[in-house]
Design an enzyme around this catalytic site. Structure first.
Site, mmCIF file in Angstrom:
data_model
loop_
_atom_site.group_PDB
_atom_site.id
_atom_site.type_symbol
_atom_site.label_atom_id
_atom_site.label_comp_id
_atom_site.label_asym_id
_atom_site.label_seq_id
_atom_site.Cartn_x
_atom_site.Cartn_y
_atom_site.Cartn_z
ATOM 1 N N ALA A 66 0.870 -1.171 0.000
ATOM 2 C CA ALA A 66 0.000 0.000 0.000
ATOM 3 C C ALA A 66 0.910 1.224 0.000
ATOM 4 O O ALA A 66 2.073 1.142 0.420
ATOM 5 C CB ALA A 66 -0.875 -0.022 1.239
ATOM 6 N N GLY A 111 0.642 -4.964 0.913
ATOM 7 C CA GLY A 111 -0.595 -5.030 0.115
ATOM 8 C C GLY A 111 -0.395 -5.737 -1.218
ATOM 9 O O GLY A 111 -1.355 -6.272 -1.787
ATOM 10 N N GLU A 114 -0.736 -9.311 -0.448
ATOM 11 C CA GLU A 114 -2.158 -9.557 -0.159
ATOM 12 C C GLU A 114 -2.967 -9.612 -1.458
ATOM 13 O O GLU A 114 -3.917 -10.392 -1.580
ATOM 14 C CB GLU A 114 -2.668 -8.469 0.791
ATOM 15 C CG GLU A 114 -1.999 -8.581 2.162
ATOM 16 C CD GLU A 114 -2.242 -7.387 3.069
ATOM 17 O OE1 GLU A 114 -1.777 -6.280 2.721
ATOM 18 O OE2 GLU A 114 -2.889 -7.549 4.115
ATOM 19 N N GLU A 134 4.652 -5.040 7.350
ATOM 20 C CA GLU A 134 3.886 -3.973 8.003
ATOM 21 C C GLU A 134 4.379 -3.656 9.411
ATOM 22 O O GLU A 134 4.363 -2.496 9.834
ATOM 23 C CB GLU A 134 2.392 -4.343 8.054
ATOM 24 C CG GLU A 134 1.672 -4.257 6.720
ATOM 25 C CD GLU A 134 1.792 -5.514 5.868
ATOM 26 O OE1 GLU A 134 2.583 -6.420 6.222
ATOM 27 O OE2 GLU A 134 1.104 -5.584 4.842
HETATM 28 N N1 CO8 Z 1 4.542 3.250 -0.807
HETATM 29 C C1 CO8 Z 1 4.913 4.400 -1.380
HETATM 30 N N2 CO8 Z 1 6.042 4.531 -2.104
HETATM 31 C C2 CO8 Z 1 6.827 3.456 -2.244
HETATM 32 C C3 CO8 Z 1 6.516 2.221 -1.669
HETATM 33 C C4 CO8 Z 1 5.304 2.132 -0.924
HETATM 34 N N3 CO8 Z 1 4.880 0.978 -0.382
HETATM 35 N N4 CO8 Z 1 7.490 1.342 -1.974
HETATM 36 C C5 CO8 Z 1 8.399 2.008 -2.715
HETATM 37 N N5 CO8 Z 1 8.002 3.300 -2.874
HETATM 38 C C6 CO8 Z 1 8.697 4.341 -3.614
HETATM 39 C C7 CO8 Z 1 9.907 4.868 -2.834
HETATM 40 O O1 CO8 Z 1 9.510 5.802 -1.874
HETATM 41 C C8 CO8 Z 1 10.718 5.461 -3.959
HETATM 42 O O2 CO8 Z 1 10.169 6.712 -4.297
HETATM 43 P P1 CO8 Z 1 11.161 7.979 -4.582
HETATM 44 O O3 CO8 Z 1 11.964 7.559 -5.792
HETATM 45 O O4 CO8 Z 1 10.220 9.103 -4.848
HETATM 46 O O5 CO8 Z 1 11.993 8.147 -3.367
HETATM 47 C C9 CO8 Z 1 10.461 4.523 -5.129
HETATM 48 O O6 CO8 Z 1 9.248 3.824 -4.800
HETATM 49 C C10 CO8 Z 1 11.553 3.498 -5.324
HETATM 50 O O7 CO8 Z 1 11.753 2.844 -4.078
HETATM 51 P P2 CO8 Z 1 13.184 2.709 -3.362
HETATM 52 O O8 CO8 Z 1 14.072 3.838 -3.769
HETATM 53 O O9 CO8 Z 1 12.944 2.509 -1.901
HETATM 54 O O10 CO8 Z 1 13.717 1.354 -4.051
HETATM 55 P P3 CO8 Z 1 14.733 0.305 -3.423
HETATM 56 O O11 CO8 Z 1 15.057 -0.640 -4.540
HETATM 57 O O12 CO8 Z 1 15.834 0.970 -2.711
HETATM 58 O O13 CO8 Z 1 13.862 -0.478 -2.316
HETATM 59 C C11 CO8 Z 1 11.899 -1.642 -1.470
HETATM 60 C C12 CO8 Z 1 12.742 -1.234 -2.709
HETATM 61 C C13 CO8 Z 1 12.711 -2.591 -0.591
HETATM 62 C C14 CO8 Z 1 10.648 -2.326 -1.980
HETATM 63 C C15 CO8 Z 1 11.566 -0.353 -0.661
HETATM 64 O O14 CO8 Z 1 11.027 0.608 -1.549
HETATM 65 C C16 CO8 Z 1 10.551 -0.600 0.422
HETATM 66 O O15 CO8 Z 1 10.883 -1.109 1.475
HETATM 67 N N6 CO8 Z 1 9.272 -0.211 0.162
HETATM 68 C C17 CO8 Z 1 8.217 -0.348 1.141
HETATM 69 C C18 CO8 Z 1 7.746 -1.766 1.249
HETATM 70 C C19 CO8 Z 1 6.692 -1.899 2.313
HETATM 71 O O16 CO8 Z 1 6.926 -1.648 3.484
HETATM 72 N N7 CO8 Z 1 5.494 -2.324 1.909
HETATM 73 C C20 CO8 Z 1 4.382 -2.493 2.803
HETATM 74 C C21 CO8 Z 1 3.599 -1.237 2.896
HETATM 75 S S1 CO8 Z 1 2.359 -1.306 4.153
HETATM 76 C C22 CO8 Z 1 1.110 -2.206 3.462
HETATM 77 O O17 CO8 Z 1 1.136 -2.602 2.342
HETATM 78 C C23 CO8 Z 1 -0.008 -2.463 4.407
HETATM 79 C C24 CO8 Z 1 -1.331 -2.616 3.750
HETATM 80 C C25 CO8 Z 1 -2.411 -2.469 4.766
HETATM 81 C C26 CO8 Z 1 -2.791 -1.040 4.907
HETATM 82 C C27 CO8 Z 1 -3.929 -0.893 5.832
HETATM 83 C C28 CO8 Z 1 -4.865 0.234 5.406
HETATM 84 C C29 CO8 Z 1 -4.595 1.532 6.022
#
Ligand code: CO8
Length: 257
Positions: A66, A111, A114, A134
């Site tokens: 998400a 997400g 999921e 999460e």
């Molecule tokens: N949300 C928003 N932006 C994201 C997300 C995300 N989940 N994942 C990556 N991005 C963005 C980064 O911020 C970055 O943007 P920018 O270039 O503007 O800085 C761009 O994508 C590229 O990402 P990275 O530079 O971080 O790329 P890396 O190769 O270094 O890392 C990863 C890749 C490991 C995937 C890293 O981006 C990461 O850890 N992302 C988050 C993963 C995560 O925690 N996902 C779970 C999110 S929570 C969720 O899904 C819960 C759902 C339930 C919600 C409940 C309702 C409220």
């Protein structure tokens, strides 16, 4: 005009949906969820839908979760509404009457995992990374992960993943039954083409019947589920597909469905 966040390609009823937000690793924000729900509404009314394949744009990510930027400021009520929108959308994907297959081409986190869990099966490229991270953000899965993940991989492995937030590679995802197959990323397209060809060659009513029997049966006790199978099996014999399929076998030719 801004680019569509969901691309749709319809290949004779085998529909490919691509979540197209590669700049954010295809993270699910409300714009993506709204667009996905709109596409699913159309697919539900598709007169000759055979299958749905869902993937992410680019070579790095299926869906990285998400959208954290959007979620960050939410109140509990807003978080509930956001989760509600996602759950509703994911459920509609899950309950399409045809096979829904996730082509996981990279990060499949939170997400994203999921979403893949709501598909009938998933195949992954060998660079795919899975996880429910999460807890690292101070929350729990909210798009169905605490319920669909234990049903797919068992409660012990589900809690291992949800409580540690650890990421696993495609090989481990295959071992625990999260995905059906792993292949080099370059072969994912060929798999999608082959699957499309296979599904196009099968009786569409029978394919739908198999999904319905498995899907609806999973929520029932064994005897009720077996009786559901018998009803759906018997119904096949009222279809032209059964006549054609069995006649083709006897006449030593390919069936034409
Ligand atoms: N949300 C928003 N932006 C994201 C997300 C995300 N989940 N994942 C990556 N991005 C963005 C980064 O911020 C970055 O943007 P920018 O270039 O503007 O800085 C761009 O994508 C590229 O990402 P990275 O530079 O971080 O790329 P890396 O190769 O270094 O890392 C990863 C890749 C490991 C995937 C890293 O981006 C990461 O850890 N992302 C988050 C993963 C995560 O925690 N996902 C779970 C999110 S929570 C969720 O899904 C819960 C759902 C339930 C919600 C409940 C309702 C409220």
């Amino acid at each position: 005009m801004s680019e569509a966040v969901i691309d749709k390609v319809d290949n004779d009823g085998v529909v490919r949906l691509t979540i197209n937000r590669p700049q954010a690793l295809n993270a699910l924000n409300s714009q993506v969820l709204t667009a996905l729900e709109k596409e699913l509404t159309e697919l539900e009314a598709h007169p000759s839908l055979r299958a749905v394949l869902i993937t992410g744009a680019g070579e790095k990510s299926f869906v990285a979760g998400a959208d954290i930027t959007e979620m960050r400021e939410k109140t509990p009520e807003e978080a509930r509404a956001f989760a509600g929108q996602a759950l509703r959308t994911i459920k509609r994907l899950e309950t399409l009457p045809v096979p829904v297959v996730a082509l996981v081409n990279g990060f499949c986190l939170g997400g994203g995992c999921e979403l893949a869990l709501a598909c009938d099966w998933a195949v992954a490229s060998d660079n795919a990374i899975f996880g429910q991270p999460e807890v690292l953000l101070g929350v729990i899965p909210g798009f169905g992960g605490t319920q669909r993940l234990p049903r797919r991989v068992g409660p012990a492995m589900a809690l291992d993943l949800c409580a540690t937030g650890r990421k696993i590679d495609a090989t481990e995802a295959l071992r625990i039954g999260l995905v059906n197959r792993v292949m080099p990323q370059a072969e994912l397209e060929a798999y999608a083409d082959e699957l499309t060809k296979q599904l196009m060659g099968n009786g569409p009513r029978a394919v739908r019947g198999a999904k319905q029997a498995i899907h609806d049966g999973m929520d029932q006790d064994l005897d009720s589920a077996l009786s559901l199978e018998t009803s759906l099996f018997a119904l096949c014999f009222a279809s032209e597909e059964q006549t054609e399929g069995m006649s083709a076998f006897v006449e030593k030719r390919k069936p034409s469905f």
